[in-house]
Design a protein around this motif. Structure first.
Motif, PDB file in Angstrom:
ATOM      1  N   ILE A 185       7.622  -3.245 -10.007  1.00 16.26           N
ATOM      2  CA  ILE A 185       8.707  -2.982  -8.731  1.00 16.26           C
ATOM      3  C   ILE A 185       8.215  -3.994  -7.739  1.00 16.26           C
ATOM      4  O   ILE A 185       8.902  -4.742  -7.125  1.00 16.26           O
ATOM      5  CB  ILE A 185       9.005  -1.751  -8.338  1.00 16.26           C
ATOM      6  N   THR A 186       6.809  -3.794  -7.273  1.00 14.48           N
ATOM      7  CA  THR A 186       6.316  -4.485  -6.024  1.00 14.48           C
ATOM      8  C   THR A 186       6.113  -5.820  -6.391  1.00 14.48           C
ATOM      9  O   THR A 186       6.455  -6.785  -5.413  1.00 14.48           O
ATOM     10  CB  THR A 186       4.984  -4.015  -5.831  1.00 14.48           C
ATOM     11  N   LEU A 187       5.929  -6.363  -7.542  1.00 17.62           N
ATOM     12  CA  LEU A 187       5.962  -7.839  -7.801  1.00 17.62           C
ATOM     13  C   LEU A 187       7.271  -8.558  -7.776  1.00 17.62           C
ATOM     14  O   LEU A 187       7.426  -9.547  -7.189  1.00 17.62           O
ATOM     15  CB  LEU A 187       5.053  -8.082  -9.231  1.00 17.62           C
ATOM     16  N   ILE A 188       8.114  -7.780  -8.549  1.00 14.11           N
ATOM     17  CA  ILE A 188       9.569  -8.229  -8.685  1.00 14.11           C
ATOM     18  C   ILE A 188      10.280  -8.471  -7.167  1.00 14.11           C
ATOM     19  O   ILE A 188      10.974  -9.266  -6.830  1.00 14.11           O
ATOM     20  CB  ILE A 188      10.513  -7.419  -9.770  1.00 14.11           C
ATOM     21  N   SER A 234       0.927  -1.157  -0.062  1.00 13.92           N
ATOM     22  CA  SER A 234       0.137   0.009  -0.190  1.00 13.92           C
ATOM     23  C   SER A 234       0.788   1.150   0.001  1.00 13.92           C
ATOM     24  O   SER A 234       0.593   2.080  -0.717  1.00 13.92           O
ATOM     25  CB  SER A 234      -0.831  -0.048   1.305  1.00 13.92           C
ATOM     26  N   ALA A 235       1.932   1.171   0.737  1.00 20.36           N
ATOM     27  CA  ALA A 235       2.828   2.350   0.769  1.00 20.36           C
ATOM     28  C   ALA A 235       3.377   2.840  -0.625  1.00 20.36           C
ATOM     29  O   ALA A 235       3.416   4.074  -0.937  1.00 20.36           O
ATOM     30  CB  ALA A 235       3.878   2.184   1.877  1.00 20.36           C
ATOM     31  N   VAL A 236       3.884   1.676  -1.007  1.00 21.22           N
ATOM     32  CA  VAL A 236       4.318   1.627  -2.363  1.00 21.22           C
ATOM     33  C   VAL A 236       3.473   2.390  -3.612  1.00 21.22           C
ATOM     34  O   VAL A 236       3.744   3.211  -4.097  1.00 21.22           O
ATOM     35  CB  VAL A 236       4.997   0.398  -3.110  1.00 21.22           C
ATOM     36  N   TRP A 237       2.281   1.907  -3.461  1.00 22.83           N
ATOM     37  CA  TRP A 237       1.354   2.130  -4.406  1.00 22.83           C
ATOM     38  C   TRP A 237       0.872   3.616  -4.079  1.00 22.83           C
ATOM     39  O   TRP A 237       0.388   4.097  -4.949  1.00 22.83           O
ATOM     40  CB  TRP A 237       0.203   1.053  -4.594  1.00 22.83           C
ATOM     41  N   LEU A 238       0.762   4.020  -2.875  1.00 21.22           N
ATOM     42  CA  LEU A 238       0.370   5.305  -2.585  1.00 21.22           C
ATOM     43  C   LEU A 238       1.390   6.322  -2.907  1.00 21.22           C
ATOM     44  O   LEU A 238       0.782   7.344  -3.563  1.00 21.22           O
ATOM     45  CB  LEU A 238       0.010   5.435  -1.083  1.00 21.22           C
ATOM     46  N   ALA A 239       2.508   6.086  -2.715  1.00 18.74           N
ATOM     47  CA  ALA A 239       3.405   6.655  -3.338  1.00 18.74           C
ATOM     48  C   ALA A 239       3.642   6.990  -4.844  1.00 18.74           C
ATOM     49  O   ALA A 239       3.627   7.940  -5.592  1.00 18.74           O
ATOM     50  CB  ALA A 239       4.956   6.484  -2.766  1.00 18.74           C
ATOM     51  N   ALA A 240       3.296   5.861  -5.472  1.00 14.64           N
ATOM     52  CA  ALA A 240       3.069   5.850  -6.871  1.00 14.64           C
ATOM     53  C   ALA A 240       2.033   6.713  -7.372  1.00 14.64           C
ATOM     54  O   ALA A 240       2.283   7.442  -8.430  1.00 14.64           O
ATOM     55  CB  ALA A 240       3.212   4.422  -7.519  1.00 14.64           C
ATOM     56  N   TYR A 241       0.970   6.500  -6.692  1.00 12.10           N
ATOM     57  CA  TYR A 241      -0.179   7.301  -7.137  1.00 12.10           C
ATOM     58  C   TYR A 241      -0.146   8.696  -6.970  1.00 12.10           C
ATOM     59  O   TYR A 241      -0.447   9.587  -7.833  1.00 12.10           O
ATOM     60  CB  TYR A 241      -1.384   6.964  -6.333  1.00 12.10           C
ATOM     61  N   GLY A 242       0.785   9.177  -5.831  1.00 12.76           N
ATOM     62  CA  GLY A 242       0.947  10.648  -5.493  1.00 12.76           C
ATOM     63  C   GLY A 242       1.856  11.102  -6.884  1.00 12.76           C
ATOM     64  O   GLY A 242       1.624  12.473  -7.209  1.00 12.76           O
ATOM     65  N   LEU A 243       2.892  10.446  -7.317  1.00 14.26           N
ATOM     66  CA  LEU A 243       3.657  10.805  -8.388  1.00 14.26           C
ATOM     67  C   LEU A 243       2.917  10.840  -9.807  1.00 14.26           C
ATOM     68  O   LEU A 243       3.279  11.542 -10.538  1.00 14.26           O
ATOM     69  CB  LEU A 243       4.920   9.704  -8.502  1.00 14.26           C
ATOM     70  N   PHE A 244       2.000   9.939  -9.655  1.00  9.35           N
ATOM     71  CA  PHE A 244       1.179   9.846 -11.050  1.00  9.35           C
ATOM     72  C   PHE A 244       0.257  11.240 -10.904  1.00  9.35           C
ATOM     73  O   PHE A 244      -0.014  11.868 -12.166  1.00  9.35           O
ATOM     74  CB  PHE A 244       0.141   8.689 -10.937  1.00  9.35           C
ATOM     75  N   ALA A 245      -0.478  11.659  -9.822  1.00 10.43           N
ATOM     76  CA  ALA A 245      -1.194  12.736  -9.926  1.00 10.43           C
ATOM     77  C   ALA A 245      -0.475  13.943 -10.144  1.00 10.43           C
ATOM     78  O   ALA A 245      -0.935  14.941 -10.943  1.00 10.43           O
ATOM     79  CB  ALA A 245      -1.800  12.918  -8.319  1.00 10.43           C
ATOM     80  N   LEU A 246       1.027  14.186  -9.788  1.00  7.50           N
ATOM     81  CA  LEU A 246       1.896  15.138  -9.870  1.00  7.50           C
ATOM     82  C   LEU A 246       2.151  15.293 -11.659  1.00  7.50           C
ATOM     83  O   LEU A 246       2.298  16.108 -12.044  1.00  7.50           O
ATOM     84  CB  LEU A 246       3.130  15.328  -9.140  1.00  7.50           C
ATOM     85  N   SER A 247       2.757  14.038 -12.082  1.00  4.57           N
ATOM     86  CA  SER A 247       3.237  13.933 -13.377  1.00  4.57           C
ATOM     87  C   SER A 247       2.043  13.480 -14.439  1.00  4.57           C
ATOM     88  O   SER A 247       2.558  13.603 -15.719  1.00  4.57           O
ATOM     89  CB  SER A 247       4.302  13.149 -13.457  1.00  4.57           C
ATOM     90  N   GLU A 248       1.091  12.883 -13.981  1.00  7.81           N
ATOM     91  CA  GLU A 248      -0.030  12.514 -15.078  1.00  7.81           C
ATOM     92  C   GLU A 248       0.669  11.552 -16.126  1.00  7.81           C
ATOM     93  O   GLU A 248       0.411  11.433 -17.073  1.00  7.81           O
ATOM     94  CB  GLU A 248      -0.526  13.794 -15.838  1.00  7.81           C
ATOM     95  N   ASN A 249       1.751  10.830 -15.519  1.00 10.54           N
ATOM     96  CA  ASN A 249       2.259   9.720 -16.531  1.00 10.54           C
ATOM     97  C   ASN A 249       1.855   8.432 -16.005  1.00 10.54           C
ATOM     98  O   ASN A 249       2.527   8.016 -14.928  1.00 10.54           O
ATOM     99  CB  ASN A 249       3.900  10.021 -16.651  1.00 10.54           C
ATOM    100  N   SER A 250       1.283   7.643 -16.709  1.00 10.84           N
ATOM    101  CA  SER A 250       0.963   6.218 -16.322  1.00 10.84           C
ATOM    102  C   SER A 250       1.852   5.319 -16.218  1.00 10.84           C
ATOM    103  O   SER A 250       1.706   4.249 -15.713  1.00 10.84           O
ATOM    104  CB  SER A 250      -0.221   5.763 -17.075  1.00 10.84           C
ATOM    105  N   MET A 251       3.068   5.518 -16.792  1.00 10.61           N
ATOM    106  CA  MET A 251       4.115   4.502 -16.849  1.00 10.61           C
ATOM    107  C   MET A 251       4.451   4.560 -15.079  1.00 10.61           C
ATOM    108  O   MET A 251       5.220   3.419 -14.588  1.00 10.61           O
ATOM    109  CB  MET A 251       5.161   4.919 -17.277  1.00 10.61           C
TER     110      MET A 251
END
Length: 159
Positions: free
Chosen positions: A70-73, A45-62
């Motif tokens: 990264i989470t799965l690996i 959850s922490a990794v995905w929330l950080a990623a969602y925060g970065l997504f909200a700022l950058s609007e890049n789905s990558m």
């Protein structure tokens, strides 16, 4: 079969199981605690929330795709190389000692030490932070010097 509960040096509960297969063959197995779903969920959850925060700022789905990857690996690497479920020591009197570590992914790592190589089995002590930790070690003979020790093999390294 006798099983007793103890605590590891880090304070986690562990279980020691002793089996006697025959008069000259004994096995000691230490089971570590299973992977906690609560801690796994918290990290994910922490990794995905950080990623969602970065997504909200950058609007890049990558960013979201990279976080999932990264989470799965990371989980696969953790289960296959880090998280040990059980460590066992099989002692066969005239043959040798087999040390096995079973990982959470099902992988097993086995080392066999011939009885002729074993000089002694000792309880060693180490100072870690502010604790004295006692652990079981096998001292191996030095082939060049019969009185010398070539290697110290610690047992039950994870637990």
């Amino acid at each position: 079969m006798e099983e007793r509960r103890y605590r590891s040096a880090s304070g986690e509960p562990i279980a020691l199981r002793r089996l006697q297969h025959s008069a000259a063959c004994r096995e000691l197995a230490v089971r570590c605690p299973r992977l906690q779903l609560r801690s796994l969920s918290a990290v994910t959850s922490a990794v995905w929330l950080a990623a969602y925060g970065l997504f909200a700022l950058s609007e890049n789905s990558m960013v979201l795709s990279a976080a999932i990857l990264i989470t799965l690996i990371g989980l696969i690497i953790y289960l296959h190389f880090v998280k040990v479920d059980q460590e066992s020591l099989l002692v066969i009197g005239s043959l040798g000692i087999q040390v096995t570590s079973s990982y959470a992914s099902g992988k097993e790592s086995t080392t066999f030490i011939e009885m002729g190589q074993v000089k002694d089995v000792v309880i060693n002590e180490a100072i870690h932070m502010q604790k004295v930790i006692y652990y079981l070690c096998i001292l191996l003979r030095d082939p060049g010097d019969p009185q010398g020790i070539s290697e110290v093999v610690p047992l039950f390294q994870v637990s």
